[in-house]
Design a protein around this motif. Sequence first.
Motif, short mmCIF file in Angstrom:
data_model
loop_
_atom_site.label_atom_id
_atom_site.label_comp_id
_atom_site.label_asym_id
_atom_site.label_seq_id
_atom_site.Cartn_x
_atom_site.Cartn_y
_atom_site.Cartn_z
N SER A 1 -4.70 59.93 96.62
CA SER A 1 -3.61 59.91 97.09
C SER A 1 -3.41 61.27 98.07
CB SER A 1 -2.40 60.12 96.10
OG SER A 1 -2.53 58.92 95.30
N GLU A 2 -4.07 62.34 97.55
CA GLU A 2 -3.83 63.30 98.47
C GLU A 2 -4.75 63.25 99.73
OE1 GLU A 2 -2.64 67.18 99.91
OE2 GLU A 2 -1.80 65.49 98.66
N ALA A 3 -6.17 62.61 99.48
CA ALA A 3 -6.90 62.39 100.51
C ALA A 3 -6.55 61.65 101.76
CB ALA A 3 -8.22 61.85 100.08
N ARG A 4 -5.64 60.37 101.28
CA ARG A 4 -5.18 59.48 102.19
C ARG A 4 -3.90 60.05 102.81
NH1 ARG A 4 -5.81 53.65 101.29
NH2 ARG A 4 -3.73 53.55 101.24
N ARG A 5 -3.10 61.04 102.12
CA ARG A 5 -1.92 61.75 102.47
C ARG A 5 -2.46 62.66 104.08
NH1 ARG A 5 0.86 66.03 103.07
NH2 ARG A 5 -0.78 67.33 102.13
N ILE A 6 -3.54 63.20 103.71
CA ILE A 6 -4.01 64.02 104.87
C ILE A 6 -4.94 63.33 105.77
CG2 ILE A 6 -3.82 66.04 103.39
CD1 ILE A 6 -6.82 66.19 103.25
N GLY A 7 -5.02 62.20 105.81
CA GLY A 7 -5.37 61.41 106.79
C GLY A 7 -7.16 60.98 106.73
N THR A 8 -7.43 60.88 105.49
CA THR A 8 -9.05 60.58 105.37
C THR A 8 -8.96 59.25 104.54
OG1 THR A 8 -9.40 62.90 105.10
CG2 THR A 8 -11.04 61.32 104.09
N ARG A 9 -9.82 58.33 104.97
CA ARG A 9 -9.96 57.04 104.36
C ARG A 9 -10.93 57.27 103.08
NH1 ARG A 9 -10.21 54.97 109.67
NH2 ARG A 9 -9.07 53.16 110.08
N VAL A 10 -10.65 56.53 102.35
CA VAL A 10 -11.31 56.54 100.96
C VAL A 10 -12.37 55.19 100.54
CG1 VAL A 10 -10.96 56.46 98.37
CG2 VAL A 10 -9.60 57.83 99.69
N ALA A 11 -13.63 55.65 100.45
CA ALA A 11 -14.46 54.54 100.08
C ALA A 11 -15.22 54.64 98.70
CB ALA A 11 -15.67 54.57 101.01
N VAL A 12 -14.92 53.69 97.96
CA VAL A 12 -15.45 53.62 96.45
C VAL A 12 -16.61 52.63 96.26
CG1 VAL A 12 -14.96 53.07 94.14
CG2 VAL A 12 -13.28 54.27 95.52
N ASP A 13 -17.70 53.34 95.56
CA ASP A 13 -19.00 52.74 95.28
C ASP A 13 -19.56 52.83 93.94
OD1 ASP A 13 -21.14 50.93 95.29
OD2 ASP A 13 -22.51 52.56 96.54
N THR A 14 -18.79 51.75 93.02
CA THR A 14 -19.21 52.03 91.61
C THR A 14 -19.30 50.55 91.22
OG1 THR A 14 -18.36 53.01 89.59
CG2 THR A 14 -16.76 52.13 90.91
N SER A 15 -19.25 50.39 89.70
CA SER A 15 -19.26 48.96 89.26
C SER A 15 -18.67 48.76 87.98
CB SER A 15 -20.87 48.92 88.86
OG SER A 15 -21.27 49.73 87.91
N GLY A 16 -18.58 47.42 87.53
CA GLY A 16 -17.95 47.25 86.43
C GLY A 16 -16.34 47.56 86.30
N SER A 17 -16.04 47.85 85.24
CA SER A 17 -14.41 48.08 85.13
C SER A 17 -13.93 48.99 85.97
CB SER A 17 -14.10 48.41 83.75
OG SER A 17 -14.63 49.59 83.31
N SER A 18 -14.56 50.22 86.44
CA SER A 18 -14.24 51.12 87.44
C SER A 18 -14.02 50.38 88.78
CB SER A 18 -15.17 52.31 87.38
OG SER A 18 -15.36 52.79 85.96
N LEU A 19 -14.78 49.80 89.26
CA LEU A 19 -14.89 49.02 90.50
C LEU A 19 -13.43 48.23 90.47
CD1 LEU A 19 -15.90 48.37 93.37
CD2 LEU A 19 -17.21 46.63 92.23
N GLU A 20 -13.34 47.56 89.45
CA GLU A 20 -12.04 46.65 89.34
C GLU A 20 -10.78 47.32 89.37
OE1 GLU A 20 -10.37 42.42 87.27
OE2 GLU A 20 -11.98 43.46 86.56
N THR A 21 -10.77 48.70 88.66
CA THR A 21 -9.69 49.38 88.57
C THR A 21 -9.13 49.93 89.64
OG1 THR A 21 -10.05 49.81 86.28
CG2 THR A 21 -8.55 51.27 87.51
N TRP A 22 -10.27 50.73 90.53
CA TRP A 22 -9.93 51.37 91.54
C TRP A 22 -9.80 50.59 92.93
CZ3 TRP A 22 -7.36 55.27 90.64
CH2 TRP A 22 -7.53 55.91 89.53
N ALA A 23 -10.62 49.30 92.94
CA ALA A 23 -10.61 48.46 93.95
C ALA A 23 -9.33 47.75 94.14
CB ALA A 23 -11.52 47.31 93.91
N THR A 24 -8.50 47.66 93.22
CA THR A 24 -6.99 46.99 93.24
C THR A 24 -5.98 48.14 93.03
OG1 THR A 24 -7.35 46.66 90.75
CG2 THR A 24 -7.88 44.87 92.31
#
Length: 344
Positions: free
Chosen positions: A157-180
């Motif tokens: 939330s804070e990274a996006r607020r200050i103008g930084t895009r967020v990229a995530v590279d993980t797998s399993g339930s963590s990927l599904e949780t944060w991708a959505t």
Amino acid sequence: MPAVVSLTPAPVIDRTYFVESFDTGKVNRATEIQEFLSGKGINVSRTLRIAGVSTSAVLPVGREDEHLLFRTPFPQVLRILPVPGRMRVNTAILEPEGRTTNVNQKAVPLHERDWDAVVDMTLQEIRALRADWLVVSGSVPKLVESGEKIDFTRLFSEARRIGTRVAVDTSGSSLETWATSGLVDCIKPNADEMATLVKRHLNTVGDVLEAAREVIERAGLEVVLVSMGGDGAMVVTRDEALWGYAKAPQVVNTTGAGDASLAGFVGHSIQGPGQRGGQADYGELPALALKSGLSKAVIYGAMAVSVPTTIIDSLDGAPTAEITVPDPDRPLSEPTKFFETPSA
């Protein structure tokens, strides 16, 4: 020039055994052993360093393994938070023809106070570099106190607020949780992970494209970068899709290729003014240059598989990239594996 901060919440000691041959269940002799501090986010930042992109890599390091910092490649990109205990170990057994056997240890739990300190350090680095991207990669550890996985909400939330895009590279339930979650701009699944996100097998490039668009629509993502091994890679947004391929000089070790691909994309995908101006602390978000980002993604991925470890030490002799629109009828060379219950 763009700038990228990576975070590896569960860094690892990478231990690679080089063998002439490998027989399961038998005694095998190693001709060489290499060991160094690693992790998916660290791999991203090391590749970016080679490419001349401004970057830093944040990671918690177990105090009992701090000695590894004295012999880790590119230590200048590391931003270390010492934490109690030891780090996990990932073991790779590499055969001459390129076949790799991996045994990866689960992520070591973190204390809440240490995780809060990691978040603070990461945000500090984002501000210091005026980072275009925050890349969070690898396994997601649990908290010692609750047994629950660490929560990225404050960080994203804070990274996006200050103008930084967020990229995530993980797998399993963590990927599904944060991708959505609505807090992420980009994910980098492989074809198997893409199949798991949409809960069906993917047989063609068109299937992968349709799955990526489905996830973008469902999750509100800006962009999906899908690595497909020998079938190249695709970058997909709501309105555009490109397919890319670069021929590797040789195939020695496929571990770390996805990290190099993500580095290529985030390090070379920034151009022009964006559409969310006024919401960021330091101005408008730049638009994405999908063709440039995908081109470097497939080139860096090809270079990564041609070296024996997860570390690219040079981009000399890099292949050229083929970039075109995806052929939806092209079959995938390897069928996807869809897991009903994704691993953590």
